[in-house]
Scaffold this motif. Structure first.
Motif, PDB file in Angstrom:
ATOM      1  N   CYS A  42       0.818  -1.224   0.000  1.00 61.64           N
ATOM      2  CA  CYS A  42       0.000   0.000   0.000  1.00 61.64           C
ATOM      3  C   CYS A  42       0.844   1.262   0.000  1.00 61.64           C
ATOM      4  O   CYS A  42       0.340   2.348  -0.179  1.00 61.64           O
ATOM      5  CB  CYS A  42      -1.017   0.009   1.137  1.00 61.64           C
ATOM      6  SG  CYS A  42      -0.378   0.481   2.735  1.00 61.64           S
ATOM      7  N   HIS A  43       2.150   1.134   0.212  1.00 62.09           N
ATOM      8  CA  HIS A  43       2.995   2.324   0.255  1.00 62.09           C
ATOM      9  C   HIS A  43       3.938   2.356  -0.936  1.00 62.09           C
ATOM     10  O   HIS A  43       4.646   1.398  -1.188  1.00 62.09           O
ATOM     11  CB  HIS A  43       3.858   2.325   1.524  1.00 62.09           C
ATOM     12  CG  HIS A  43       3.050   2.186   2.768  1.00 62.09           C
ATOM     13  ND1 HIS A  43       3.402   1.345   3.778  1.00 62.09           N
ATOM     14  CD2 HIS A  43       1.913   2.784   3.147  1.00 62.09           C
ATOM     15  CE1 HIS A  43       2.515   1.432   4.735  1.00 62.09           C
ATOM     16  NE2 HIS A  43       1.588   2.296   4.383  1.00 62.09           N
ATOM     17  N   HIS A  98      -5.815   3.834   7.797  1.00 65.40           N
ATOM     18  CA  HIS A  98      -5.011   3.222   8.846  1.00 65.40           C
ATOM     19  C   HIS A  98      -3.840   4.142   9.150  1.00 65.40           C
ATOM     20  O   HIS A  98      -3.581   5.094   8.407  1.00 65.40           O
ATOM     21  CB  HIS A  98      -4.504   1.847   8.407  1.00 65.40           C
ATOM     22  CG  HIS A  98      -3.538   1.922   7.266  1.00 65.40           C
ATOM     23  ND1 HIS A  98      -3.943   1.979   5.954  1.00 65.40           N
ATOM     24  CD2 HIS A  98      -2.183   2.007   7.228  1.00 65.40           C
ATOM     25  CE1 HIS A  98      -2.886   2.063   5.179  1.00 65.40           C
ATOM     26  NE2 HIS A  98      -1.796   2.104   5.914  1.00 65.40           N
ATOM     27  N   HIS A 100       0.259   4.242  11.396  1.00 70.54           N
ATOM     28  CA  HIS A 100       1.377   3.361  11.744  1.00 70.54           C
ATOM     29  C   HIS A 100       2.080   3.795  13.013  1.00 70.54           C
ATOM     30  O   HIS A 100       2.209   4.983  13.289  1.00 70.54           O
ATOM     31  CB  HIS A 100       2.397   3.333  10.604  1.00 70.54           C
ATOM     32  CG  HIS A 100       1.848   2.734   9.353  1.00 70.54           C
ATOM     33  ND1 HIS A 100       1.758   1.380   9.165  1.00 70.54           N
ATOM     34  CD2 HIS A 100       1.317   3.300   8.245  1.00 70.54           C
ATOM     35  CE1 HIS A 100       1.209   1.136   7.983  1.00 70.54           C
ATOM     36  NE2 HIS A 100       0.926   2.296   7.404  1.00 70.54           N
ATOM     37  N   HIS A 136      -3.388   8.632   7.366  1.00 66.98           N
ATOM     38  CA  HIS A 136      -2.130   7.904   7.197  1.00 66.98           C
ATOM     39  C   HIS A 136      -1.023   8.542   8.027  1.00 66.98           C
ATOM     40  O   HIS A 136      -0.048   9.079   7.516  1.00 66.98           O
ATOM     41  CB  HIS A 136      -1.760   7.848   5.717  1.00 66.98           C
ATOM     42  CG  HIS A 136      -0.910   6.675   5.397  1.00 66.98           C
ATOM     43  ND1 HIS A 136       0.270   6.788   4.739  1.00 66.98           N
ATOM     44  CD2 HIS A 136      -1.054   5.367   5.688  1.00 66.98           C
ATOM     45  CE1 HIS A 136       0.815   5.596   4.606  1.00 66.98           C
ATOM     46  NE2 HIS A 136       0.023   4.717   5.178  1.00 66.98           N
TER      47      HIS A 136
HETATM   48 ZN   LIG Z   1       0.113   2.683   5.601  1.00 61.82          ZN
END
Ligand SMILES: [Zn+2]
Ligand SMILES: [Zn+2]
Length: 152
Positions: A42-43, A98, A100, A136
């Motif tokens: 996803c990154h 989401h 981190h 994010h």
């Molecule tokens: Zn992420």
């Protein structure tokens, strides 16, 4: 596998056009790559996007790719985050939101759910009448293992 984006390429392009953005071929190609998610990741860093374009035989210099990514960020399509890896990463804002937790010591990165930040959003709105865009987000600190090992 990560969940698919809510919007298909067609829908996203329609949204962008509606908002008055001009969709050039390079812009469409970069968006296509982010949506294709060729590495199940996803990154994406700027370099990864540029490499993927090159692998598809599309010749765009890094500065152009950077400008397109900034444009997509301004349009709210992608989020840009520093995960402490020495370069920023980009991810589609349409993916399951989401955040981190990033360990400053061992560089482990853990994903946490978006709802964790709801109390903070509510407080900022109530006390400061501020509507934060917490998307994010990376929280830096020490993971459980490293916190135990740390002498201080
Ligand atoms: Zn992420
Ligand atoms: Zn750690």
């Amino acid at each position: 596998m990560i969940p698919p984006t809510r919007d298909s390429l067609g829908t996203l392009l329609a949204h962008l056009r509606e908002a008055g953005y001009r969709i050039t071929t390079p812009r469409r190609l970069v968006l296509e790559i982010l949506l294709d998610n060729p590495h199940g990741h996803c990154h994406y860093s700027l370099e990864m996007v540029a490499q993927e374009l090159a692998a598809r035989g599309i010749d765009l210099d890094v500065t152009t790719v950077y400008r397109i990514l900034q444009w997509l960020k301004d349009a709210g399509v992608i989020a840009q985050t520093d995960l402490g890896e020495g370069h920023d990463v980009y991810s589609l804002a349409g993916l399951a939101p989401h955040h981190h937790l990033v360990c400053l010591h061992c560089h482990a990165i853990v994903e946490v759910e978006d709802t964790l930040f709801d109390p903070l959003r509510a407080t900022l709105l109530e006390r400061f009448h501020f509507q934060p865009r917490i998307e994010h987000f990376a929280v830096f600190g020490l993971c459980e293992v490293c916190a135990k090992q740390a002498p201080d």
